[in-house]
Write an enzyme that holds these catalytic residues in place. Structure first.
Site, PDB file in Angstrom:
ATOM      1  N   ASP A  69       1.179  -1.125  -0.388  1.00 41.52           N
ATOM      2  CA  ASP A  69       0.089   0.173  -0.054  1.00 41.52           C
ATOM      3  C   ASP A  69       1.060   0.985   0.089  1.00 41.52           C
ATOM      4  O   ASP A  69       1.734   1.889   1.288  1.00 41.52           O
ATOM      5  CB  ASP A  69      -0.781   0.135   1.137  1.00 41.52           C
ATOM      6  CG  ASP A  69      -2.365   0.824   1.033  1.00 41.52           C
ATOM      7  OD1 ASP A  69      -1.843   2.171   0.357  1.00 41.52           O
ATOM      8  OD2 ASP A  69      -2.986   0.663   1.431  1.00 41.52           O
ATOM      9  N   HIS A 114       0.278   7.926   3.985  1.00 42.20           N
ATOM     10  CA  HIS A 114       0.872   7.338   5.169  1.00 42.20           C
ATOM     11  C   HIS A 114       2.336   7.631   5.263  1.00 42.20           C
ATOM     12  O   HIS A 114       2.706   6.748   6.228  1.00 42.20           O
ATOM     13  CB  HIS A 114       0.089   5.769   4.437  1.00 42.20           C
ATOM     14  CG  HIS A 114      -1.120   5.898   4.883  1.00 42.20           C
ATOM     15  ND1 HIS A 114      -1.807   6.205   5.538  1.00 42.20           N
ATOM     16  CD2 HIS A 114      -1.544   5.322   3.480  1.00 42.20           C
ATOM     17  CE1 HIS A 114      -2.811   5.906   5.649  1.00 42.20           C
ATOM     18  NE2 HIS A 114      -3.247   4.997   3.849  1.00 42.20           N
TER      19      HIS A 114
END
Length: 286
Positions: free
Chosen positions: A188, A193
């Site tokens: 991911d 993030h």
């Protein structure tokens, strides 16, 4: 492109065939907090070189584990800017034990598109099988800010009713300051993030933890604390993503026994006065 539910709903996406290794499983386990104590021999079972324990939540990363680019939200009838998207909910049903290594094929389809007015919710289902039959089924939703108003159905939202009593179990689950950087190696690569400037543009003071990382952290903590490390004890695991978690914060996981087959769970952030992280969590014993 505006969302067109007449095209999107029922659309089948191309099949995806993929493989994973014991090293992939071990890395995922580390990314969700396993083996934090190198002297804990039970925890070391998560990083065995040949047959590491496989959590049911590994299903959420298996197909895209080796991705190196940020995902795109582009399906028939749907094309959404990644910066507008947050994960809404996730469910995994494990039909049998997930092998520590192997190959499988995932068949995906869009099952529903909800028009919430100011946002859209896209619900998809994925069934993953190997040569011996189905391994797991996933059902997930994404919440796309600013993409509603296309005259679609509002749809229903899942709500879990929790018992009116103190939790039967409480588990503290710490996260590391670099937890998101470790988890991104599981495929991911959303910059929300890992990239401070991207996170700031999306309205956050710093990068946030992947919702699916919190999902995996809670799954692993339940296995370790309530199921004596037996990863096959969980047959189903669903949750809604109720709020953000910053790497380095501690999750407080409250668990209620609900008969012989289910656990009802909430996860909140200790450092922010119990701000919600995961809600509507239902764990089904296998």
């Amino acid at each position: 492109m505006p969302i067109d539910p007449s095209i999107a709903v029922g659309a089948e996406l191309p099949d995806a065939t993929f493989s994973w290794s014991a090293s992939d499983v071990a890395l995922y386990n580390l990314a969700v907090g396993a083996a934090a104590d190198p002297m804990d021999t039970a925890g070391l079972g998560y990083i065995d070189d040949v047959a590491p324990k496989v959590l049911p939540s590994f299903a959420t990363v298996a197909a895209n584990f080796h991705a190196t680019e940020a995902p795109k939200v582009s399906y028939p009838g749907i094309d959404i800017d990644l910066a507008k998207v947050v994960h809404g909910s996730q469910e995994v049903i494990a039909h049998r034990a997930i092998p520590a290594s192997g190959s499988a094929t995932t068949r995906s389809r869009i099952v529903e598109v909800q028009d919430k007015g100011s946002a859209a919710v896209v619900i998809s289902e994925k069934v993953t099988s190997n040569a011996d039959g189905p391994l797991w089924t996933e059902r997930s939703s994404i919440f796309a800010k600013g993409e509603g108003g296309f005259s679609g159905e509002r749809g229903e939202s899942v709500r879990v009713t929790y018992p009116d009593r103190a939790a039967d179990h409480r588990i503290a689950v710490p996260t590391a300051p670099n937890q998101a950087l470790l988890y991104r190696l599981c495929g991911d690569r959303n910059p929300l993030h890992s990239a401070p400037e991207f996170a700031k543009a999306a309205g956050f003071p710093r990068p946030i933890l992947h919702g699916l990382c919190s999902y995996g952290l809670v799954c692993r903590s339940l296995v370790d604390e309530l199921f004596d490390g037996d990863v096959e004890a969980i047959g189903g695991y669903s949750a809604s993503f109720a709020g953000i978690v910053f790497p380095g914060e501690t999750l407080v996981v409250d668990v209620w026994e609900d008969g012989q087959t289910r656990l009802l769970v909430k996860a909140a952030v200790a450092q922010r006065d119990g701000a919600a992280a995961l809600g509507n969590v239902v764990v089904t014993r296998s």
